[in-house]
Design a protein around this motif. Structure first.
Motif, PDB file in Angstrom:
ATOM      1  N   PRO A   1      10.758 -12.798  12.967  1.00 37.47           N
ATOM      2  CA  PRO A   1      11.849 -11.930  13.737  1.00 37.47           C
ATOM      3  C   PRO A   1      13.600 -11.497  14.199  1.00 37.47           C
ATOM      4  CG  PRO A   1      11.204 -13.869  15.745  1.00 37.47           C
ATOM      5  CD  PRO A   1      10.337 -13.782  14.373  1.00 37.47           C
ATOM      6  N   ASP A   2      14.075 -13.000  13.074  1.00 35.42           N
ATOM      7  CA  ASP A   2      15.667 -12.522  12.447  1.00 35.42           C
ATOM      8  C   ASP A   2      15.567 -12.294  11.302  1.00 35.42           C
ATOM      9  OD1 ASP A   2      16.777 -12.959  14.984  1.00 35.42           O
ATOM     10  OD2 ASP A   2      15.907 -15.263  15.103  1.00 35.42           O
ATOM     11  N   GLY A   3      14.210 -12.105  10.377  1.00 37.56           N
ATOM     12  CA  GLY A   3      14.133 -11.965   9.150  1.00 37.56           C
ATOM     13  C   GLY A   3      14.557 -12.630   7.965  1.00 37.56           C
ATOM     14  N   ILE A   4      14.790 -12.445   7.141  1.00 37.54           N
ATOM     15  CA  ILE A   4      13.860 -14.238   5.956  1.00 37.54           C
ATOM     16  C   ILE A   4      15.433 -13.972   5.242  1.00 37.54           C
ATOM     17  CG2 ILE A   4      11.653 -13.057   5.958  1.00 37.54           C
ATOM     18  CD1 ILE A   4      12.406 -11.684   3.041  1.00 37.54           C
ATOM     19  N   ASP A   5      15.774 -14.921   4.576  1.00 37.28           N
ATOM     20  CA  ASP A   5      16.802 -15.188   3.947  1.00 37.28           C
ATOM     21  C   ASP A   5      16.500 -15.553   2.421  1.00 37.28           C
ATOM     22  OD1 ASP A   5      18.650 -16.070   6.275  1.00 37.28           O
ATOM     23  OD2 ASP A   5      16.997 -17.386   6.561  1.00 37.28           O
ATOM     24  N   VAL A   6      14.852 -15.678   2.390  1.00 37.69           N
ATOM     25  CA  VAL A   6      14.766 -15.836   0.816  1.00 37.69           C
ATOM     26  C   VAL A   6      13.004 -15.705   0.718  1.00 37.69           C
ATOM     27  CG1 VAL A   6      13.749 -17.870  -1.025  1.00 37.69           C
ATOM     28  CG2 VAL A   6      16.134 -18.161   0.609  1.00 37.69           C
ATOM     29  N   LEU A   7      13.095 -14.702  -0.420  1.00 41.41           N
ATOM     30  CA  LEU A   7      11.363 -14.335  -1.045  1.00 41.41           C
ATOM     31  C   LEU A   7      11.380 -14.460  -2.469  1.00 41.41           C
ATOM     32  CD1 LEU A   7       9.131 -12.474  -0.358  1.00 41.41           C
ATOM     33  CD2 LEU A   7      10.332 -10.529  -1.930  1.00 41.41           C
ATOM     34  N   LEU A   8      10.695 -15.802  -2.369  1.00 45.81           N
ATOM     35  CA  LEU A   8       9.971 -15.647  -3.720  1.00 45.81           C
ATOM     36  C   LEU A   8       8.490 -14.999  -4.023  1.00 45.81           C
ATOM     37  CD1 LEU A   8       9.453 -18.950  -5.938  1.00 45.81           C
ATOM     38  CD2 LEU A   8       7.589 -17.559  -5.795  1.00 45.81           C
ATOM     39  N   ASP A   9       9.354 -14.136  -4.184  1.00 44.66           N
ATOM     40  CA  ASP A   9       7.281 -13.119  -4.599  1.00 44.66           C
ATOM     41  C   ASP A   9       6.976 -13.152  -6.073  1.00 44.66           C
ATOM     42  OD1 ASP A   9       5.831 -10.813  -4.104  1.00 44.66           O
ATOM     43  OD2 ASP A   9       7.581  -9.868  -5.515  1.00 44.66           O
ATOM     44  N   THR A  10       5.221 -13.262  -5.571  1.00 47.42           N
ATOM     45  CA  THR A  10       4.039 -12.967  -6.383  1.00 47.42           C
ATOM     46  C   THR A  10       3.594 -12.310  -6.684  1.00 47.42           C
ATOM     47  OG1 THR A  10       2.275 -13.779  -5.879  1.00 47.42           O
ATOM     48  CG2 THR A  10       4.806 -15.585  -6.893  1.00 47.42           C
ATOM     49  N   VAL A  11       4.007 -10.877  -5.742  1.00 47.43           N
ATOM     50  CA  VAL A  11       3.087  -9.750  -5.469  1.00 47.43           C
ATOM     51  C   VAL A  11       3.525  -8.202  -5.961  1.00 47.43           C
ATOM     52  CG1 VAL A  11       1.409  -8.372  -4.112  1.00 47.43           C
ATOM     53  CG2 VAL A  11       1.449 -10.860  -4.079  1.00 47.43           C
ATOM     54  N   GLY A  12       4.772  -8.413  -5.258  1.00 46.72           N
ATOM     55  CA  GLY A  12       4.682  -6.815  -5.220  1.00 46.72           C
ATOM     56  C   GLY A  12       4.423  -5.857  -4.607  1.00 46.72           C
ATOM     57  N   GLY A  13       4.739  -4.693  -4.903  1.00 47.99           N
ATOM     58  CA  GLY A  13       3.822  -3.847  -4.108  1.00 47.99           C
ATOM     59  C   GLY A  13       4.036  -4.056  -2.231  1.00 47.99           C
ATOM     60  N   PRO A  14       3.221  -3.142  -1.797  1.00 53.23           N
ATOM     61  CA  PRO A  14       4.214  -3.163   0.043  1.00 53.23           C
ATOM     62  C   PRO A  14       5.009  -4.420   0.769  1.00 53.23           C
ATOM     63  CG  PRO A  14       1.639  -2.143  -0.321  1.00 53.23           C
ATOM     64  CD  PRO A  14       2.596  -2.675  -1.656  1.00 53.23           C
TER      65      PRO A  14
ATOM     66  N   GLY B   1      -4.350  -2.078  -0.502  1.00 51.41           N
ATOM     67  CA  GLY B   1      -3.841  -0.576  -1.146  1.00 51.41           C
ATOM     68  C   GLY B   1      -3.874  -0.401  -2.090  1.00 51.41           C
ATOM     69  N   ARG B   2      -4.704   0.736  -2.600  1.00 49.93           N
ATOM     70  CA  ARG B   2      -4.756   1.396  -3.975  1.00 49.93           C
ATOM     71  C   ARG B   2      -3.995   2.929  -3.408  1.00 49.93           C
ATOM     72  NH1 ARG B   2      -4.508  -3.279  -5.454  1.00 49.93           N
ATOM     73  NH2 ARG B   2      -6.109  -4.075  -6.186  1.00 49.93           N
ATOM     74  N   GLY B   3      -4.819   3.679  -3.361  1.00 51.75           N
ATOM     75  CA  GLY B   3      -3.686   5.316  -2.985  1.00 51.75           C
ATOM     76  C   GLY B   3      -2.929   5.413  -2.296  1.00 51.75           C
ATOM     77  N   SER B   4      -2.022   5.970  -2.646  1.00 55.73           N
ATOM     78  CA  SER B   4      -0.486   6.077  -1.843  1.00 55.73           C
ATOM     79  C   SER B   4      -0.959   5.515  -0.305  1.00 55.73           C
ATOM     80  CB  SER B   4       0.065   7.513  -1.722  1.00 55.73           C
ATOM     81  OG  SER B   4      -0.387   9.040  -1.895  1.00 55.73           O
ATOM     82  N   GLY B   5      -1.575   6.622   0.264  1.00 54.33           N
ATOM     83  CA  GLY B   5      -1.960   6.890   1.808  1.00 54.33           C
ATOM     84  C   GLY B   5      -2.122   5.327   2.124  1.00 54.33           C
ATOM     85  N   ASN B   6      -3.101   4.024   1.000  1.00 52.63           N
ATOM     86  CA  ASN B   6      -3.592   3.077   1.946  1.00 52.63           C
ATOM     87  C   ASN B   6      -2.161   2.227   1.598  1.00 52.63           C
ATOM     88  OD1 ASN B   6      -5.853   3.359   2.151  1.00 52.63           O
ATOM     89  ND2 ASN B   6      -7.012   3.058   0.164  1.00 52.63           N
ATOM     90  N   SER B   7      -1.568   2.407   0.555  1.00 56.19           N
ATOM     91  CA  SER B   7      -0.377   1.399   0.282  1.00 56.19           C
ATOM     92  C   SER B   7       0.662   1.758   1.197  1.00 56.19           C
ATOM     93  CB  SER B   7       0.030   2.384  -0.782  1.00 56.19           C
ATOM     94  OG  SER B   7       0.012   1.890  -2.117  1.00 56.19           O
ATOM     95  N   ARG B   8       0.616   2.887   1.662  1.00 61.86           N
ATOM     96  CA  ARG B   8       1.308   3.359   3.524  1.00 61.86           C
ATOM     97  C   ARG B   8       1.161   2.509   4.360  1.00 61.86           C
ATOM     98  NH1 ARG B   8       2.657   8.431   0.960  1.00 61.86           N
ATOM     99  NH2 ARG B   8       0.529   9.245   2.357  1.00 61.86           N
ATOM    100  N   GLU B   9      -0.192   2.532   4.504  1.00 63.91           N
ATOM    101  CA  GLU B   9      -1.114   2.025   5.400  1.00 63.91           C
ATOM    102  C   GLU B   9      -0.779   0.097   5.473  1.00 63.91           C
ATOM    103  OE1 GLU B   9      -5.276   2.852   5.451  1.00 63.91           O
ATOM    104  OE2 GLU B   9      -5.206   5.503   6.402  1.00 63.91           O
TER     105      GLU B   9
END
Length: 359
Positions: A231-244, A209-217
């Protein structure tokens, strides 16, 4: 102090500021005489140095508040390295033959301030393991996210230097389910088969995803797969990416979820811009009603973590409870190509340049 016999050292220099993502043409390989250490310096022959995606942000010239210097055209690149002491000043605790870590990689020989050298831990079965990014993963999961027994953990960028260790660490800390993200099905298969991930998602990776439309997709594709994997969600996130991926992770947060932000590859390795910003939209209302905590992690803010991590890492490696995914690239002349391939997502785990005997 005895001088070293005259030798030539090769080093990678920035030839020109990159226009977008760096390519091998933006670098040059220079030959320089090996210098004699001044007072307070140690001469080190490098054996390995780390290739890391964050270098792109430094090369972009717009980075702020970073612990690493911003290189200018003509400067030699720098970064974590492991090498062997050749000469040390009188009275130094270091001796020729000692294996040390220091911050002056991207060159065959380095004149390093003695205070910036540290002996490698002999408990580690391979000195190159000192270059692994596990300290950031371990610190984020213990100091910020506080992984608990039974947690569902999401690691974005799971095939990188941090992520390839983070999933294993989360499991060792008690996580019941570990989910990763990566940019290719091949890497996803390796993460499950070799590193114990329960599921690895590829739809909506940061590269798509680069443009706003692609980011939404990209968001919709990733959010759908995340809902299926957790399906029940997450308790912890270790994020190295960000974005969508970060946007979708917030939407999947369970009550009291803890998010640790370690990197921002969606901005660092984007084709446009300088790599110094990684904006994304977040549902603040959900952060409030779910009581989500979100905090960035820097090793420098937790000075005791590295030693704690190294001790546990050595124990886990010796017992076989953890693996170090390592890509070795031979020869300093291949270093610019290794950086390009890392940026393009063609490498797996920690990437190091190995310097063979050059006399």
């Amino acid at each position: 102090m005895t001088s070293v016999p005259q030798r030539i050292s090769r080093e990678v220099r920035l030839a020109a500021l990159p226009a977008g993502l760096p390519t091998p043409a933006d670098f040059t390989l220079a030959e320089v005489p090996v210098g004699t250490p001044a007072a307070g310096q140690v001469l080190v022959r490098n054996r390995w140095f780390l290739v890391y995606g964050g270098l792109r942000t430094l090369l972009g010239g717009a980075a702020k508040d970073t612990p690493m210097p911003t290189p200018r055209p003509g400067d030699t690149l720098s970064g974590p390295a492991v090498g062997e002491v050749v000469l040390a000043p009188p009275g130094s605790p270091l001796r020729p033959g000692d294996t040390v870590t220091h911050p002056l990689g991207w060159r065959e020989y380095a004149l390093v301030p003695e205070a910036e050298c540290a002996r490698t831990d002999p408990a580690l079965p391979d000195p190159v393991a000192q270059l692994a990014s596990g300290s950031a993963a371990y610190g984020a999961l213990t100091r910020v996210a506080g992984v608990r027994e039974g947690d569902v953990v999401l690691v974005t960028g799971a095939a990188g230097g941090v992520g390839s260790l983070a999933g294993q660490i989360a499991r060792l800390l008690g996580a019941s389910r570990v989910i990763g993200t990566t940019g290719s099905p091949g890497k996803a298969g390796r993460l499950v088969a070799e590193l114990g991930y329960d599921a690895v998602l590829t739809a909506g990776s940061w590269r798509e995803g680069r443009g706003s439309g692609n980011s939404r997709e990209a968001y919709r594709a990733f959010a759908g797969q995340l809902a299926e994997a957790a399906p029940d969600g997450i308790d912890v996130l270790l994020d190295t990416v960000g974005g969508p991926q970060l946007t979708a992770a917030v939407d999947a947060a369970r009550q009291g979820a803890r998010f640790a932000l370690v990197g921002a590859l969606s901005g660092q390795l984007a084709a446009e811009g300088s790599g110094a910003a990684a904006p994304t939209g977040i549902d603040v209302y959900r952060l409030i009603v779910k009581g989500v905590t979100m905090r960035g992690y820097l090793d420098a803010d937790h000075p005791g973590v590295r030693a704690e991590w190294t001790a546990r890492f050595a124990d886990w490696l010796r017992s076989g409870r953890i693996r170090l995914p390592l890509t070795r690239v031979s020869g300093i002349d291949r270093a610019p190509w290794a950086l390009r391939e890392l940026i393009e997502g063609k490498r797996f785990g920690t990437v190091v340049v190995e310097l063979p005997d050059h006399g």
